[in-house]
Motif scaffolding. Sequence first.
Motif, mmCIF file in Angstrom:
data_model
loop_
_atom_site.group_PDB
_atom_site.id
_atom_site.type_symbol
_atom_site.label_atom_id
_atom_site.label_comp_id
_atom_site.label_asym_id
_atom_site.label_seq_id
_atom_site.Cartn_x
_atom_site.Cartn_y
_atom_site.Cartn_z
ATOM 1 N N GLY A 95 0.799 -1.216 0.000
ATOM 2 C CA GLY A 95 0.000 0.000 0.000
ATOM 3 C C GLY A 95 0.830 1.263 0.000
ATOM 4 O O GLY A 95 0.299 2.360 -0.152
ATOM 5 N N ASN A 96 2.147 1.126 0.169
ATOM 6 C CA ASN A 96 3.043 2.286 0.235
ATOM 7 C C ASN A 96 4.192 2.158 -0.764
ATOM 8 O O ASN A 96 5.287 2.644 -0.523
ATOM 9 C CB ASN A 96 3.576 2.446 1.666
ATOM 10 N N ARG A 97 3.908 1.487 -1.876
ATOM 11 C CA ARG A 97 4.944 1.257 -2.901
ATOM 12 C C ARG A 97 4.879 2.309 -3.996
ATOM 13 O O ARG A 97 3.830 2.871 -4.287
ATOM 14 C CB ARG A 97 4.754 -0.124 -3.525
ATOM 15 N N GLY A 136 9.891 6.289 -1.244
ATOM 16 C CA GLY A 136 10.737 7.111 -0.379
ATOM 17 C C GLY A 136 9.939 8.129 0.415
ATOM 18 O O GLY A 136 10.284 8.455 1.554
ATOM 19 N N GLY A 137 8.862 8.622 -0.174
ATOM 20 C CA GLY A 137 8.008 9.569 0.545
ATOM 21 C C GLY A 137 7.306 8.922 1.724
ATOM 22 O O GLY A 137 7.057 9.569 2.745
ATOM 23 N N ALA A 138 6.983 7.636 1.603
ATOM 24 C CA ALA A 138 6.375 6.921 2.726
ATOM 25 C C ALA A 138 7.393 6.775 3.851
ATOM 26 O O ALA A 138 7.056 6.953 5.029
ATOM 27 C CB ALA A 138 5.856 5.556 2.269
ATOM 28 N N SER A 139 8.646 6.472 3.502
ATOM 29 C CA SER A 139 9.702 6.401 4.526
ATOM 30 C C SER A 139 9.865 7.757 5.202
ATOM 31 O O SER A 139 10.018 7.837 6.428
ATOM 32 C CB SER A 139 11.030 5.968 3.906
ATOM 33 N N GLU A 179 9.150 11.412 9.768
ATOM 34 C CA GLU A 179 8.644 12.675 10.312
ATOM 35 C C GLU A 179 7.591 12.430 11.388
ATOM 36 O O GLU A 179 7.530 13.152 12.379
ATOM 37 C CB GLU A 179 8.092 13.590 9.227
ATOM 38 N N THR A 180 6.792 11.408 11.211
ATOM 39 C CA THR A 180 5.802 11.068 12.239
ATOM 40 C C THR A 180 6.494 10.731 13.552
ATOM 41 O O THR A 180 6.153 11.281 14.608
ATOM 42 C CB THR A 180 4.924 9.883 11.776
ATOM 43 N N LEU A 181 7.456 9.824 13.498
ATOM 44 C CA LEU A 181 8.144 9.416 14.725
ATOM 45 C C LEU A 181 8.894 10.587 15.356
ATOM 46 O O LEU A 181 8.829 10.800 16.568
ATOM 47 C CB LEU A 181 9.088 8.251 14.442
ATOM 48 N N THR A 201 18.146 9.727 3.799
ATOM 49 C CA THR A 201 19.028 8.990 2.902
ATOM 50 C C THR A 201 18.448 7.595 2.755
ATOM 51 O O THR A 201 18.266 6.886 3.747
ATOM 52 C CB THR A 201 20.460 8.908 3.470
ATOM 53 N N HIS A 202 18.141 7.219 1.524
ATOM 54 C CA HIS A 202 17.546 5.913 1.246
ATOM 55 C C HIS A 202 18.673 4.965 0.843
ATOM 56 O O HIS A 202 19.307 5.141 -0.191
ATOM 57 C CB HIS A 202 16.487 6.034 0.145
#
Length: 140
Positions: free
Chosen positions: A39-41, A49-52, A57-59, A82-83
């Motif tokens: 669901g986040n691909r 990368g935006g999901a990461s 940012e949430t955490l 950095t991915h």
Amino acid sequence: MNQPSTEFLVGTEQLTEKLGIEITSWDPARLVGTMPVAGNRQPYGLLHGGASAALAETLGSVAAVMNAGEGRVAVGLELSCTHHRAAREGLVTGVCQPLHVGRSTSTFEIVITDESGKRTCTARLTCVVRDAPPGAKSAG
């Protein structure tokens, strides 16, 4: 410190809900959360990368609020990601730890790993910390 209200920190009908982000360990010195890859691909079948970045940012934002103190709010100022490698399935786990907790800014490192423990992303979030405006929800 007691666990903050999850409704205030992660809300309902918010991005965290849409991405499936769940905070699994609530400690101002080490906040942990997970997010499914499904669901986040992005179009190539890899974790977007935006999901990461959203997980990081949430955490970091939740940790900043937890460390801000009563009557204070925290908002994101700068996020750097950095991915390192792709995640294709399962859950990714983010571990957020403070690098600096000050009166006006806080900076956190968020390390995201796949289910085999391999680092997929390293992020750094800096938040500005301010007194809560009258009537606003805040930490505490």
